[in-house]
Design an enzyme around this catalytic site. Structure first.
Site, PDB file in Angstrom:
ATOM      1  N   ASP A 461       0.812  -1.212   0.000  1.00  7.16           N
ATOM      2  CA  ASP A 461       0.000   0.000   0.000  1.00  7.16           C
ATOM      3  C   ASP A 461       0.850   1.270   0.000  1.00  7.16           C
ATOM      4  O   ASP A 461       2.021   1.260   0.356  1.00  7.16           O
ATOM      5  CB  ASP A 461      -0.904  -0.010   1.244  1.00  7.16           C
ATOM      6  CG  ASP A 461      -2.242   0.665   1.001  1.00  7.16           C
ATOM      7  OD1 ASP A 461      -2.359   1.446   0.041  1.00  7.16           O
ATOM      8  OD2 ASP A 461      -3.172   0.402   1.784  1.00  7.16           O
ATOM      9  N   GLU A 516     -13.958   1.253  -0.741  1.00  9.97           N
ATOM     10  CA  GLU A 516     -13.438   1.774   0.524  1.00  9.97           C
ATOM     11  C   GLU A 516     -13.768   3.262   0.682  1.00  9.97           C
ATOM     12  O   GLU A 516     -13.690   3.801   1.783  1.00  9.97           O
ATOM     13  CB  GLU A 516     -11.938   1.535   0.635  1.00  9.97           C
ATOM     14  CG  GLU A 516     -11.068   2.432  -0.195  1.00  9.97           C
ATOM     15  CD  GLU A 516      -9.583   2.255   0.130  1.00  9.97           C
ATOM     16  OE1 GLU A 516      -9.236   1.227   0.717  1.00  9.97           O
ATOM     17  OE2 GLU A 516      -8.789   3.141  -0.197  1.00  9.97           O
TER      18      GLU A 516
END
Length: 699
Positions: A461, A516
């Protein structure tokens, strides 16, 4: 299985075997290259190097050419024609300096989809834009076989194209333009021959879109999580991330992007001039700049004030564009335009086809699959061992391949969780932040540890950069994870640019505003209806779909799309690791969805675009073995959609289970029927709704 599409056209995929090359001759007439440098490390350049290969393409032959004549290359089916022409710069744009400049024009079935657009590259050893002369040209027809894991069609693929190599002379030496024209579109890249060090400060590559075109774009950001919107091309203006979709005529489209970007270059995006609004005399702030000057400081070379010219921009830092620090011989990334009707665009695999071949010899360990994930419904849950065991148990119950343990997992219990999961035939994917893997020492230590525990893959990430150094990091981490046989999911990442072919264990990337963001960012249903025509075309997309519940009690977004719409995302959106984001409790409370999700696949043998229009609706059919799955989503009013089943094999009956919204849209229901290829199924779809269908052959 299928011989024609919904328009009766032959399928575009070429299934011929072997490699066919025409026009063989000796290379000749190499031009000398001047010795010039303004920075350290520049080297004397040698004779022209051969064409950088696409896998095993042969080196081209050169033939003399009258450089006053345009060079046109047609696709093998002759539906697309790309023309490169040298002409006065004033014919191309009034703001360019006098001199000869090369341009590219692309036509599709007698419609111009890209009007004359400038070509050229500038370096600190000199510019290759003006004062060009065409010295040599060579065209060959190539059929290339390759294989991909996952995607819209997993398995053997074929690229059938005509490849041209045009050699240009200039006062500063030689530049070669490699032009590939396939039945799916056009791509080009520059070659600078020689050896040694070179600095590239920009390309003048651009795409002149015809006036009156409709565009689907999103503002550029390093994480590619912008909101997709429909715009008139003349008034769009701004900095836009790849890919960019344009409708230039009825049922005629071009999708512009890039391919085969690696650590020898940076990633790029497009910029277009924003004309003044509301009678103002100045362009909108932040748009007009001088980044496209061929020679820094020379304002005459600035052609910003063309609102339909989409110019290439290198990645940068703090608003300053990247200077690419690389070596010769250089082959730049491909500038790509997928061209045709919507089935051509949606089903295209051109980005992967143009990328480097696989670096992984043994791919038996690379297994795509369905993944469940606790973070979306409970951000603290990855810290809790017992909660992760519950998700593993549910994945095993549903027959899903993996459980993702996101940020917050603990070293003290991760080995036990992996053992618990593996005993139930569930693999564990572990979240990590990229800077914990930014050196060779860190990569070897951490990846070795994860592998010793039995972890199946990692989600990495927060890269959030398109600079050259970050492109090199992508190469390094993919090489390291391949060595340790760990699957990869990139989040906070760059757009897919074909790396999944080179590194087939790269199974998905985010680079999208996905689920998300529900609850804290704008997510109109139309956004979902643009993604299949844009972002998902260039590679697997980790949207993390099928959220049937609201993440927050006050989140209005959950009510904008129906449960049927959300369920259909599992088919409409393709990801080789398909992360289903909702909680165990939520899926258990929707048994129709739960049953369907226990059957749906993550990768497909074949994908067929049935119908739709960007921002409004889409219907796709995907094949998994002998079964077919249909997904339909819409943004807009209630309607009834009719789907012909002509893609099915003849003389075979199918059991069909259709799962859709109830009239209240608060739940889901299913119905069954038996049909054959000559039948049509009809489904009533509520506002912003959708549905799925599972088709299984009858014994």
């Amino acid at each position: 299985m299928v011989n024609t599409d919904r328009h009766g056209k032959k399928l575009r995929k070429d299934t011929s075997n072997g490699r066919k090359i025409v026009d063989e001759a000796e290379e000749s007439n190499h031009l000398p290259i001047t010795r010039r440098s303004v920075l350290q490390g520049a080297a004397a350049l040698g004779p022209v190097a051969g064409i950088a290969s696409i896998d095993e393409f042969s080196r081209p032959a050169a033939a003399t050419s009258d450089n006053r004549e345009p060079v046109s290359i047609a696709s093998p089916d002759e539906s697309i024609e790309a023309t490169v022409e040298l002409g006065p710069s004033t014919d191309l744009n009034d703001d360019l300096p006098s001199g000869q400049i090369a341009s590219l024009t692309v036509d599709y079935d007698e419609t111009t989809v890209i009007e004359p657009s400038p070509l050229g590259i500038t370096t600190y050893m000199g510019q290759f834009v003006t004062s060009l002369s065409l010295e040599n040209q060579h065209v060959e027809t190539v059929t290339q076989e390759y294989e991909t894991i996952g995607g819209d069609e997993s398995g053997p693929q074929t690229l059938h194209a005509r490849i041209g190599l045009l050699t240009f002379g200039s006062p500063n030496g030689v530049m070669q333009l490699e032009l590939a024209v396939s039945n799916e579109g056009v791509a080009y890249r520059y070659h600078l021959p020689g050896e040694g060090h070179v600095l590239v400060d920009k390309e003048v590559s651009a795409f002149q879109i015809p006036e009156g075109s409709t565009a689907w774009l999103h503002e550029f950001a390093n994480n590619y999580e912008g909101l997709w919107e429909e715009k008139d091309v003349e008034s769009a203006g701004g900095n836009f991330a790849f890919p960019c979709l344009f409708e230039v005529d009825d049922e005629t489209y071009t999708l512009v992007t890039e391919a085969n970007v690696n650590g020898s270059y940076c990633a790029s995006h497009l910029a277009a001039y924003a004309p003044p609004e509301n009678g103002e005399s100045e362009p909108r702030p932040g748009i007009k700049d001088d980044q496209d000057e061929i020679v820094p400081g020379n304002e005459e070379f600035d052609y910003d004030e063309n609102s339909t010219l989409f110019e290439l921009r290198f990645a940068g830092t703090y608003g300053l564009p990247q200077v690419v620090d690389t070596t010769l011989p250089l082959a730049t990334p491909w500038r790509v335009a997928i061209v045709g009707d919507l089935p051509t665009v949606v089903e295209s695999d051109l980005v992967a086809a143009l990328s480097d071949p696989s670096e992984v010899e043994d791919t038996s360990w690379i297994k795509p699959g369905i993944v469940n994930w606790s973070w979306w419904s409970d951000g603290d849950s990855p810290r809790d061992f017992e909660t992760q065991k519950e998700y593993v148990d549910y994945a095993a119950e549903q027959g899903w391949e993996y459980t993702l343990v996101d940020r917050g997992w603990r070293r003290e219990w991760m080995p036990d969780l992996v053992e618990y999961a593996n005993e139930r035939d569930v693999g564990i994917i572990a979240w990590m932040v990229w800077y914990d893997l930014d050196t060779e020492t860190k990569r070897e230590r951490l990846l070795s540890q994860l592998k010793s525990w039995g972890v199946s893959g990692i989600k990495i990430d927060y890269m959030n950069a398109d600079r050259q150094d970050r492109m090199q990091w992508y190469d390094d981490i993919l090489e390291a994870t391949a060595k340790h046989e760990l699957l990869v999911n990139f989040h906070g990442s760059t757009l897919p640019k074909g790396r999944r072919r080179t590194w087939p264990h790269l199974l998905t990337s985010e680079a999208v505003r996905g689920a998300e963001s529900y609850g804290w960012e704008e997510m109109p249903p139309s956004h979902n209806l643009i993604l299949p025509y844009t972002r998902n075309v260039v590679g697997p997309m980790d949207y993390t779909p099928v959220t049937l519940s609201s993440r927050y009690e006050d989140a209005e977004r959950a009510a904008e799309t129906t449960r049927g719409h959300e369920l259909a995302l599992s088919v409409v959106f393709q990801s080789d690791l398909q992360h289903l984001a909702d909680s165990v409790e939520s899926y258990r409370s929707y048994p129709v969805a739960e049953q369907f999700l226990s059957e749906v696949a993550a990768v497909w043998d074949e994908t067929i675009f049935i119908d739709g229009y960007p921002g409004e609706e889409i219907t796709v059919a995907r094949c998994d073995g002998t079964q077919w799955f249909i997904g339909h989503i819409s943004a807009g009013d209630r309607h009834t959609t009719k789907i012909p089943l002509s893609f099915l094999p003849d003389d075979q009956q199918y059991n069909i289970i259709i799962s859709s919204d109830t009239p209240s849209t608060s739940s889901l229901h299913s119905r069954t029927q038996v049909s054959t290829a000559d039948a049509t199924i009809s489904v009533s779809v509520p506002e912003n709704g959708g549905f799925v269908a599972q088709l299984s052959p009858r014994d």
